[in-house]
Enzyme design. Structure first.
Site, PDB file in Angstrom:
ATOM      1  N   GLY A  12       0.627  -1.295  -0.125  1.00  0.00           N
ATOM      2  CA  GLY A  12      -0.134   0.078  -0.042  1.00  0.00           C
ATOM      3  C   GLY A  12       0.904   1.332   0.008  1.00  0.00           C
ATOM      4  O   GLY A  12       0.502   2.274   0.590  1.00  0.00           O
ATOM      5  N   THR A  13       1.949   1.255  -0.589  1.00  0.00           N
ATOM      6  CA  THR A  13       2.731   2.303  -0.642  1.00  0.00           C
ATOM      7  C   THR A  13       2.103   3.395  -1.562  1.00  0.00           C
ATOM      8  O   THR A  13       2.168   4.757  -1.516  1.00  0.00           O
ATOM      9  CB  THR A  13       4.176   2.428  -1.023  1.00  0.00           C
ATOM     10  OG1 THR A  13       4.351   2.085  -2.228  1.00  0.00           O
ATOM     11  CG2 THR A  13       4.829   1.457  -0.041  1.00  0.00           C
ATOM     12  N   ASN A  14       1.639   2.943  -2.587  1.00  0.00           N
ATOM     13  CA  ASN A  14       0.851   3.973  -3.377  1.00  0.00           C
ATOM     14  C   ASN A  14      -0.573   4.547  -2.718  1.00  0.00           C
ATOM     15  O   ASN A  14      -0.807   5.672  -2.810  1.00  0.00           O
ATOM     16  CB  ASN A  14       0.151   3.110  -4.891  1.00  0.00           C
ATOM     17  CG  ASN A  14       1.387   3.240  -5.747  1.00  0.00           C
ATOM     18  OD1 ASN A  14       1.734   4.225  -6.269  1.00  0.00           O
ATOM     19  ND2 ASN A  14       2.042   2.014  -6.071  1.00  0.00           N
ATOM     20  N   ILE A  93      -7.176  -9.614 -11.859  1.00  0.00           N
ATOM     21  CA  ILE A  93      -7.738  -9.126 -13.345  1.00  0.00           C
ATOM     22  C   ILE A  93      -9.184  -8.716 -13.270  1.00  0.00           C
ATOM     23  O   ILE A  93      -9.707  -9.822 -12.705  1.00  0.00           O
ATOM     24  CB  ILE A  93      -7.210  -9.924 -14.276  1.00  0.00           C
ATOM     25  CG1 ILE A  93      -5.650 -10.081 -14.410  1.00  0.00           C
ATOM     26  CG2 ILE A  93      -7.748  -9.264 -15.579  1.00  0.00           C
ATOM     27  CD1 ILE A  93      -4.862  -8.911 -14.955  1.00  0.00           C
ATOM     28  N   LEU A  94      -9.550  -7.683 -13.435  1.00  0.00           N
ATOM     29  CA  LEU A  94     -11.141  -7.531 -13.255  1.00  0.00           C
ATOM     30  C   LEU A  94     -11.673  -7.839 -14.721  1.00  0.00           C
ATOM     31  O   LEU A  94     -11.209  -7.497 -15.822  1.00  0.00           O
ATOM     32  CB  LEU A  94     -11.548  -6.173 -12.590  1.00  0.00           C
ATOM     33  CG  LEU A  94     -10.917  -5.962 -11.486  1.00  0.00           C
ATOM     34  CD1 LEU A  94     -10.968  -4.364 -11.452  1.00  0.00           C
ATOM     35  CD2 LEU A  94     -11.919  -6.568 -10.463  1.00  0.00           C
ATOM     36  N   ASN A 108      -5.726   2.582 -12.863  1.00  0.00           N
ATOM     37  CA  ASN A 108      -4.624   1.690 -12.315  1.00  0.00           C
ATOM     38  C   ASN A 108      -3.197   2.305 -12.559  1.00  0.00           C
ATOM     39  O   ASN A 108      -3.048   3.080 -13.458  1.00  0.00           O
ATOM     40  CB  ASN A 108      -4.630   0.407 -13.287  1.00  0.00           C
ATOM     41  CG  ASN A 108      -3.844  -0.561 -13.015  1.00  0.00           C
ATOM     42  OD1 ASN A 108      -3.491  -0.748 -11.690  1.00  0.00           O
ATOM     43  ND2 ASN A 108      -2.817  -1.129 -13.672  1.00  0.00           N
ATOM     44  N   HIS A 110       0.552   1.087 -13.114  1.00  0.00           N
ATOM     45  CA  HIS A 110       1.476   0.036 -13.627  1.00  0.00           C
ATOM     46  C   HIS A 110       2.858   0.422 -13.528  1.00  0.00           C
ATOM     47  O   HIS A 110       3.455   1.576 -14.228  1.00  0.00           O
ATOM     48  CB  HIS A 110       0.736  -0.323 -14.988  1.00  0.00           C
ATOM     49  CG  HIS A 110       1.880  -1.630 -15.555  1.00  0.00           C
ATOM     50  ND1 HIS A 110       1.349  -2.841 -15.180  1.00  0.00           N
ATOM     51  CD2 HIS A 110       2.894  -1.669 -16.281  1.00  0.00           C
ATOM     52  CE1 HIS A 110       2.038  -3.631 -15.587  1.00  0.00           C
ATOM     53  NE2 HIS A 110       2.976  -3.079 -16.471  1.00  0.00           N
TER      54      HIS A 110
HETATM   55  C1  GAR Z   1       3.515  -0.777  -7.380  1.00  0.00           C
HETATM   56  O1  GAR Z   1       4.687  -1.154  -7.845  1.00  0.00           O
HETATM   57  C2  GAR Z   1       2.333  -1.191  -8.518  1.00  0.00           C
HETATM   58  O2  GAR Z   1       2.504  -0.529  -9.670  1.00  0.00           O
HETATM   59  C3  GAR Z   1       2.244  -2.740  -9.056  1.00  0.00           C
HETATM   60  O3  GAR Z   1       2.432  -3.345  -7.882  1.00  0.00           O
HETATM   61  C4  GAR Z   1       2.954  -2.526  -6.737  1.00  0.00           C
HETATM   62  C5  GAR Z   1       2.101  -2.245  -5.390  1.00  0.00           C
HETATM   63  O4  GAR Z   1       2.750  -1.497  -4.542  1.00  0.00           O
HETATM   64  N1  GAR Z   1       0.898  -2.977  -9.656  1.00  0.00           N
HETATM   65  C6  GAR Z   1       1.059  -3.785 -10.480  1.00  0.00           C
HETATM   66  O5  GAR Z   1       2.117  -4.468 -11.060  1.00  0.00           O
HETATM   67  C7  GAR Z   1      -0.339  -3.958 -11.400  1.00  0.00           C
HETATM   68  N2  GAR Z   1      -0.136  -4.514 -12.672  1.00  0.00           N
HETATM   69  P1  GAR Z   1       2.074  -0.935  -3.261  1.00  0.00           P
HETATM   70  O6  GAR Z   1       0.981  -1.879  -2.747  1.00  0.00           O
HETATM   71  O7  GAR Z   1       3.135  -0.763  -2.317  1.00  0.00           O
HETATM   72  O8  GAR Z   1       1.378   0.243  -3.705  1.00  0.00           O
END
Ligand code: GAR
Length: 196
Positions: A12-14, A93-94, A108, A110
């Site tokens: 969950g850093t994003n 995937i939804l 999203n 990516h």
């Molecule tokens: C992030 O790097 C995101 O871009 C990637 O997973 C990580 C989640 O990190 N998402 C994908 O690869 C989707 N195809 P987070 O939980 O720390 O945000």
């Protein structure tokens, strides 16, 4: 103010970057009111609880099938009057049924410059492993709308990041997050929410 839901599976850093962007005014046209996780151990849930955001855990194993899993997510989103859905490290995937239900309302992030290193099978560290394997010197992150094609929806924002000679998938993932994902995801959310 648009009601935003964030769908997560992991650290969950994003999600944290979104919460921080609400606090510092980068996101002002919407507010995260719900975090949904398909993993009960996701640290993202703790991040949400720490700031008083409602959370919901919906596990595939508790559902009859994918249809039921998505129906439960849709129900939670509708109960919370969600306008905008953000996939922030959501590792499922939804289906088209889900994406068409919320057309132009799902974003999203990516961790590559789409159309490189994207589509089915490219998620998390695998994306960075593929980038290093190919030997690209520049990678980055993309925020896009979600449609029925994996990583195939309209691109909203991208940011490039330099690949270093001694990068490992882990160091590259970290740099792409810090220099690209955490910056463009909040900006893209504000852009879309303000234009809704
Ligand atoms: C992030 O790097 C995101 O871009 C990637 O997973 C990580 C989640 O990190 N998402 C994908 O690869 C989707 N195809 P987070 O939980 O720390 O945000």
């Amino acid at each position: 103010m648009k009601n935003i839901a964030v769908l997560v599976s992991g650290g969950g850093t994003n999600l944290q970057a979104i919460i921080d962007a609400q606090n510092n005014g980068i996101i002002k046209s919407g507010k995260v009111v719900l975090v949904i996780s398909n993993n009960k151990n996701a640290y993202a849930l703790t991040r949400a609880e720490n700031v008083g955001i409602a959370t919901k855990i919906i596990l595939k194993k508790d559902c009859v099938d994918t249809y039921d899993f998505e129906a439960k997510i849709i129900e939670a989103l509708e109960n919370a009057n969600i306008d905008l859905i953000v996939l922030a490290g959501f590792m499922s995937i939804l289906s088209e049924r889900f994406t068409s239900h919320f057309e132009n309302r799902i974003l999203n992030v990516h961790p590559s410059l789409i159309p490189s290193f994207c589509g089915d099978g490219f998620y998390g560290l695998k994306v960075h492993e593929a980038a290093l394997e190919k030997g690209v010197k520049v990678t980055g992150a993309t925020v896009h709308f979600v449609n029925e094609i994996t990583d195939g929806g309209k691109i909203i924002m991208q940011k490039a990041v330099e690949v270093k000679d001694d990068d490992t998938p882990e160091t590259l993932q970290k740099r792409v997050m810090q220099e690209a994902e955490w910056i463009i995801l909040p900006k893209a959310i504000e852009k879309v929410a303000s234009e809704m």
